[in-house]
Design an enzyme around this catalytic site. Structure first.
Site, PDB file in Angstrom:
ATOM      1  N   GLU A  59       0.652  -1.310   0.091  1.00  0.00           N
ATOM      2  CA  GLU A  59       0.019   0.141  -0.047  1.00  0.00           C
ATOM      3  C   GLU A  59       0.996   1.200  -0.041  1.00  0.00           C
ATOM      4  O   GLU A  59       0.673   2.346  -0.654  1.00  0.00           O
ATOM      5  CB  GLU A  59      -0.992  -0.004   1.176  1.00  0.00           C
ATOM      6  CG  GLU A  59      -1.925  -0.997   0.982  1.00  0.00           C
ATOM      7  CD  GLU A  59      -2.783  -1.382   2.362  1.00  0.00           C
ATOM      8  OE1 GLU A  59      -4.006  -1.254   2.215  1.00  0.00           O
ATOM      9  OE2 GLU A  59      -2.133  -1.541   3.302  1.00  0.00           O
TER      10      GLU A  59
ATOM     11  N   GLU B  86      -3.748  -9.673   3.553  1.00  0.00           N
ATOM     12  CA  GLU B  86      -4.492  -9.373   4.581  1.00  0.00           C
ATOM     13  C   GLU B  86      -5.852 -10.454   5.079  1.00  0.00           C
ATOM     14  O   GLU B  86      -6.113 -10.761   6.242  1.00  0.00           O
ATOM     15  CB  GLU B  86      -5.085  -8.018   4.483  1.00  0.00           C
ATOM     16  CG  GLU B  86      -4.228  -6.984   4.750  1.00  0.00           C
ATOM     17  CD  GLU B  86      -3.117  -6.371   3.694  1.00  0.00           C
ATOM     18  OE1 GLU B  86      -2.599  -5.361   3.666  1.00  0.00           O
ATOM     19  OE2 GLU B  86      -3.335  -7.424   2.583  1.00  0.00           O
TER      20      GLU B  86
END
Ligand code: T1G
Length: 702
Positions: A107, A127
């Site tokens: 990210e 995740e």
């Protein structure tokens, strides 16, 4: 201005922001605040024309610091603020990627304007494997960079992609060899020279595509079928949909809200517990980390049957030569042919090349002569589960193996100390209990004998990592950790059958809890005869409870030749591989019940079935802990998650019991002790369990 884990250095008119926070540069609060300080500090610095973001050590950022999610520091600073500071810096920011760029690390990279990667970089958003979703813009920036469909696939699978694939997708701008930082500096200078724009990912529009509605509908249908009640995947689809339908800032707000929901979900708490528990299993109290370990460059295996062949493949896959021994040429030929057949099946599915098949088979040498083990560093016996046969093999190995070689037994239940004595060199002996199919199942129970040398234990644990196994150390007892706990679970499932429950009712209850397979289907797959044989051995040793009805369903079905799938009938009758209810089993159970005076009931609740199968398993786990057979409750959880199909979103039996609450577990054990008029101590709570419950503690605290 230098920060403990984030530093800023100048290279001419470029700034280099370096994160140095071993072991994996996780985005702890320190790193986040350090980055924010660094980038806000660079905003007005006119002398800086561009910035390179890089990491020291073995990898670029491998994610947010998972350990912080359960602590207040997590809210101290928001990774989104760091990403916004980078994206809006107003001068090109290039990040230099290497190692495993995962989660918050990717990210961060997507908030930079350009990304260059070393050839073996792996990039991903895992995740979902932690019951989470990318919470710092990943669900909003990735679809803008690579398209919605590919983004959905990457985020829902949680699997990383190679640098090559990332470049093809448009996630990486260049793959650079050699010194990644130098290359990134050159790349940045070239950008500045051609006045390339600061490409803000958040400003990339997602191309309108009529097919997206179908894509999202298809994804939701797919999840309904295969996500087995997992919480996060559906939220991920919602976030991607928000990325398509909402402006970036609003999409980011949706993502944040859903991320926090996931983070507080019991599923994510359980998966995070399992993440750290798995990494704890290799930490053995009192075992010196700096022990000189014997090298293991050649492995011998006694027995080329299903287990022996599967075990051999683990080493061949890791490039370790194997000597595979059998007593007869035809058995050896069959064993080698089976291994080749497995590999060729994998190659025909495109998961390896036929050239690789030949390379692996070339590492495997068949033998009929124990002397061929003379230059092996480790020899594993995988012969029939019989004490006398295994003792003879261990004695032979004790003679032929060179001094310092390790001798391992793949027994799933027998006394490793007794076997070690038979070798005449017990310090060199250790248990290596693989799970079938041995080339697939990740779990390896490493059984530490009374005299196993520390270096032998440490060497086998290091080897386990090399062959991609999760190794859990167990002391010596019947059935070690997993099979010992299975006893209470199977005992009660069989009593419930005699009391009137049906195999499908019992399996449905445990499978809806999340078990990959209920006890009856599991026994039918593993082979009821195998279970009955172990019970027979124990009866001979006199180690069975003095209860004539003990596991009689298993023993009776085996006597009747109902061995399960392999004979077309066991607890179920099989139509191909499909289990079908068989009234004959009900008749057998009713007969057993009348023989042992067990009352049959019309109604047995799902709750009773769950509790009577699950709580004895937990109770035995507590005994295993208090006896020191397992070092940690987390180790027990890892055994069940990787060896017995325990639902990952429940974190393992000991974690699940902590969530239920130990006082309730103790109370229910007491309840069934009364209901079942327990004459055999089946329901007596382990002392540790009673103590923890009374003190308001959890297994996690033990
Ligand atoms: N946080 C904290 N500790 C971590 C960590 C992490 N993300 N990753 C690894 N460690 C520790 C680990 O506990 C061990 O510690 C040591 O590092 C080495 O790890 C907002 C929410 C990177 C592939 O899921 O998959 O970002 O035991 O033994 O086999 O969207 O670790 O030595 O004390 O596993 O070489 C997403 C998790 C997080 C990646 C390296 N990231 N890590 O494997 O070493 S969520 C992940 C891994 C997130 C944002 C969200 C692997 C690895 P110790 P190791 P390895």
């Amino acid at each position: 201005m230098n920060h403990p884990v984030v530093s800023v250095a100048r290279r001419g008119d470029l700034a280099v922001v370096t994160i140095d926070s071993p072991p994996v540069n996780a985005l702890s609060v320190n790193v986040r605040t350090g980055l924010l300080t660094a980038f806000t500090g660079l905003v007005g610095d006119a002398a800086v024309a561009g910035v390179v973001l890089a990491c020291a050590g073995r990898t670029f950022v491998a994610g947010s610091d998972i350990a912080e999610f359960d602590s207040p520091v997590f809210d101290e600073s928001d990774l989104n603020d760091v990403c916004a500071a980078i994206e809006s810096l107003g001068k090109p920011v290039v990040c230099a990627l290497h190692g495993t760029t995962l989660g918050g690390g990717l990210e961060l990279a997507m908030a930079c304007h350009y990304r260059v990667a070393a050839p073996n970089t792996r990039l991903g958003l895992p995740e979902v494997t932690l019951g989470l979703l990318p919470g710092a813009g990943g669900t909003q920036r990735l679809p803008r960079l690579i398209g919605v469909a590919d983004a959905l696939e990457i985020i829902l699978s949680g699997s990383p992609v190679s640098a090559d694939k990332a470049q093809r997708l448009g996630l990486v701008d260049a793959i650079v060899d050699g010194d990644g930082l130098d290359q990134a500096l050159q790349f940045t200078r070239a950008l500045i020279a051609r006045q390339a724009p600061c490409r803000k990912t958040s400003e990339i529009a997602i191309a309108p595509d009529g097919g997206l509605t179908t894509l999202f509908a298809g994804a939701r249908q797919g999840l309904a079928k295969k996500s087995r009640g997992a919480f996060a995947p559906a939220k991920i689809v919602d976030c991607l949909e928000a990325a398509v339908n909402l402006p970036f800032a609003e999409g980011l707000a949706v993502e944040r809200r859903m991320f926090v929901e996931c983070m507080h979900s019991p599923q994510s708490v359980a998966l995070r517990h399992a993440f750290f528990a798995e990494r704890e299993t290799g930490k053995i109290p009192g075992l010196d980390k700096n022990l000189a370990l014997p090298a293991i460059g050649r492995v011998g295996i006694v027995g080329a049957g299903t287990m022996g062949g599967g075990i051999a493949m683990n080493f061949l896959n890791a490039g370790i030569p194997v000597v595979l021994l059998e007593v007869a040429a035809d058995a050896l030929a069959r064993g080698l042919a089976n291994i080749r057949k497995h590999y060729e099946a994998t190659a025909s599915k495109g998961r390896m090349t036929f050239e690789e098949v030949d390379q692996r088979m070339a590492l495997c040498r068949g033998s009929l002569d124990y002397a061929d083990f003379g230059d092996c560093d480790l020899v594993i016996e995988a012969v029939f589960e019989n004490m006398d046969i295994k003792k003879a093999v261990l004695a032979r190995l004790g003679e032929v193996c060179r001094p310092g070689a390790i001798i391992a037994t793949n027994t799933s239940s027998l006394d490793v100390d007794e076997l070690a004595l038979a070798s005449g060199r017990p310090a060199d002996v250790v248990g290596m209990h693989f799970f079938s199919p041995a080339n697939v199942m990740r779990l390896l129970e490493v059984v530490r004998g009374r005299e196993t040398a520390p270096a032998v234990l440490a060497a086998v644990l290091a080897l386990a990592r090399k062959i991609r196994k999760v190794a859990v150390v167990s002391g010596v007892c019947f059935g070690f950790i997993g099979n010992r706990m299975l006893e209470g679970y199977l005992r009660e499932s069989e009593f419930l059958l005699m009391e009137g429950a049906t195999p499908s009712q019992i399996d449905r209850v445990l499978e809806s809890f999340g078990m990959a397979m209920g006890p009856c289907r599991m026994m039918d797959m593993a082979g009821i005869d195998v279970g009955a044989k172990v019970l027979g051995e124990r009866a001979k040793e006199g180690t069975l409870p003095a209860d004539p009805s003990y596991r009689m369903p298993c023993r009776t079905l085996a006597e009747l030749g109902r061995h399960g799938q392999k004979t077309g009938a066991g607890y179920y009758r099989y139509d191909g591989r499909t289990p079908v209810h068989d009234p004959e089993v009900d008749r057998i159970m009713a007969e057993l019940a009348s023989r042992f005076g067990i009352a049959r009931r019309q109604e047995i609740s799902d709750e009773e079935i769950f509790e009577r199968c699950f709580y004895p398993l937990v109770n035995e786990g507590a005994r295993i802990l208090e006896e020191g057979i397992a070092y940690r409750a987390g180790d027990i959880d890892i055994v069940w998650l990787n060896g017995y199909g325990f639902p990952s979103v429940k974190g393992g039996p000991m974690h699940a019991a902590d969530v239920i609450g130990l006082p309730r577990v103790v109370a229910r054990l007491g309840h069934y002790a009364e209901q079942c008029k327990d004459r055999h101590d089946y329901w007596r709570a382990a002392d540790l369990l009673s103590r923890l419950a009374a003190g308001g503690h959890r297994f996690a605290d033990a």
